[in-house]
Design an enzyme around this catalytic site. Structure first.
Site, PDB file in Angstrom:
ATOM      1  N   HIS A 194       0.823  -1.203   0.000  1.00 14.82           N
ATOM      2  CA  HIS A 194       0.000   0.000   0.000  1.00 14.82           C
ATOM      3  C   HIS A 194       0.860   1.258   0.000  1.00 14.82           C
ATOM      4  O   HIS A 194       2.042   1.233   0.347  1.00 14.82           O
ATOM      5  CB  HIS A 194      -0.920   0.016   1.229  1.00 14.82           C
ATOM      6  CG  HIS A 194      -0.174  -0.042   2.527  1.00 14.82           C
ATOM      7  ND1 HIS A 194       0.461   1.057   3.082  1.00 14.82           N
ATOM      8  CD2 HIS A 194       0.074  -1.070   3.372  1.00 14.82           C
ATOM      9  CE1 HIS A 194       1.043   0.714   4.210  1.00 14.82           C
ATOM     10  NE2 HIS A 194       0.829  -0.576   4.415  1.00 14.82           N
TER      11      HIS A 194
ATOM     12  N   ARG B  27      -5.987   0.969   4.369  1.00 17.40           N
ATOM     13  CA  ARG B  27      -4.869   1.514   3.614  1.00 17.40           C
ATOM     14  C   ARG B  27      -4.586   0.685   2.363  1.00 17.40           C
ATOM     15  O   ARG B  27      -4.166   1.228   1.335  1.00 17.40           O
ATOM     16  CB  ARG B  27      -3.629   1.627   4.503  1.00 17.40           C
ATOM     17  CG  ARG B  27      -3.131   0.355   5.176  1.00 17.40           C
ATOM     18  CD  ARG B  27      -2.136   0.732   6.264  1.00 17.40           C
ATOM     19  NE  ARG B  27      -1.467  -0.396   6.909  1.00 17.40           N
ATOM     20  CZ  ARG B  27      -1.950  -1.050   7.965  1.00 17.40           C
ATOM     21  NH1 ARG B  27      -3.129  -0.715   8.471  1.00 17.40           N
ATOM     22  NH2 ARG B  27      -1.257  -2.032   8.518  1.00 17.40           N
TER      23      ARG B  27
ATOM     24  N   GLU C  16      -1.572  -7.102   7.309  1.00 24.54           N
ATOM     25  CA  GLU C  16      -0.211  -6.935   7.816  1.00 24.54           C
ATOM     26  C   GLU C  16       0.037  -7.884   8.989  1.00 24.54           C
ATOM     27  O   GLU C  16      -0.904  -8.396   9.626  1.00 24.54           O
ATOM     28  CB  GLU C  16      -0.019  -5.470   8.253  1.00 24.54           C
ATOM     29  CG  GLU C  16       1.330  -5.128   8.866  1.00 24.54           C
ATOM     30  CD  GLU C  16       2.513  -5.416   7.964  1.00 24.54           C
ATOM     31  OE1 GLU C  16       2.784  -6.607   7.698  1.00 24.54           O
ATOM     32  OE2 GLU C  16       3.179  -4.462   7.547  1.00 24.54           O
TER      33      GLU C  16
ATOM     34  N   HIS D  86       0.735  -5.619   2.365  1.00 25.99           N
ATOM     35  CA  HIS D  86       1.515  -4.895   3.371  1.00 25.99           C
ATOM     36  C   HIS D  86       2.970  -5.358   3.354  1.00 25.99           C
ATOM     37  O   HIS D  86       3.300  -6.402   2.779  1.00 25.99           O
ATOM     38  CB  HIS D  86       0.889  -5.108   4.743  1.00 25.99           C
ATOM     39  CG  HIS D  86      -0.557  -4.710   4.783  1.00 25.99           C
ATOM     40  ND1 HIS D  86      -0.966  -3.471   5.212  1.00 25.99           N
ATOM     41  CD2 HIS D  86      -1.680  -5.384   4.415  1.00 25.99           C
ATOM     42  CE1 HIS D  86      -2.286  -3.392   5.109  1.00 25.99           C
ATOM     43  NE2 HIS D  86      -2.740  -4.537   4.636  1.00 25.99           N
TER      44      HIS D  86
END
Length: 230
Positions: A11, A62, A89, A184
């Site tokens: 991201h 995100r 993540e 991520h």
């Protein structure tokens, strides 16, 4: 290499990156810089002639907002989207939301570096009643409690991500379908480690830039070859 294309992308810069936080599953949005990085990545992929059959991302905003900027830039906003917690993540446990410099001041540089990059080192676990425990977030209500992490090492993140690669991404790629995956930093390390056959030592030192597409070619046999960053 003839066949499908797989594009992996971290991201754009998040508010957590900007504030130097351990973000993990904490659901922070993109910074102003991150929004622009994502838009630029979409335009870059379109300029290189990349087209996709489906898109995948985590369940964190995100990554979702980065994906949407990319799809607009690609002029493919209609593309089917698949969201999975397996692409979230790494869960940083009780470190989530803490400033990295403050954490270093409290625990020391060496300990914090081990928590961040040690391949099998697990940070302190989050408590069950914490807002950072995924069991307290309705978006994960359908996931068995035993599968929800309270803290993860890089090795544990790799084990979480591998089934998504094997059962969801790879079968589509073998059918010649090109995929965009927005995720991520630690998940990128895990996927790159698996695809490129890296050692734990090589994996934990990988630096993953935000908002930068990484392209792989995949043939019908499932052979994967890294073609590099755009």
């Amino acid at each position: 290499m003839a066949g499908a294309r797989l594009v992996l992308m971290r991201h754009g810069q998040s508010l957590g990156n900007e504030a130097n936080l351990f973000t993990g599953w904490n659901d922070l949005d993109l910074s102003a810089c991150g929004h622009e990085e994502a838009r630029r990545a979409g335009r870059l992929m379109r300029a290189h002639g990349l087209r996709f059959d489906a898109a995948h991302c985590s369940m964190l905003r995100r990554a979702i907002h980065t994906l949407h900027h990319c799809l607009d830039g690609l002029d493919q906003p209609w593309l089917p989207e698949h969201k999975s917690w397996r692409l979230n993540e790494r869960h940083y446990g009780a470190l989530q939301g803490l400033n990295r410099e403050d954490t270093i001041a409290r625990y020391g540089q060496e300990q914090v570096q081990q928590w961040r990059r040690g391949f099998a080192v697990i940070p302190p676990e989050v408590e069950p009643d914490s807002p950072h425990h995924p069991g307290n977030d309705p978006r994960y209500a359908m996931i068995p409690d035993a599968d929800l992490p309270r803290a993860e090492s890089l090795a544990m993140t790799l084990e979480r991500v591998r089934p998504y690669w094997q059962d969801t991404l790879l079968p589509d790629l073998r059918r010649g379908r090109s995929l965009l995956v927005v995720t991520h930093g630690t998940v990128m390390r895990a996927l790159i480690s698996h695809l490129d056959g890296l050692s734990p030592e090589e994996t934990q030192t990988l630096e993953i830039p935000t908002g930068t597409p990484l392209v792989y070619g995949v043939n019908e046999a499932g052979t994967v070859k890294q073609m590099g960053h755009l």
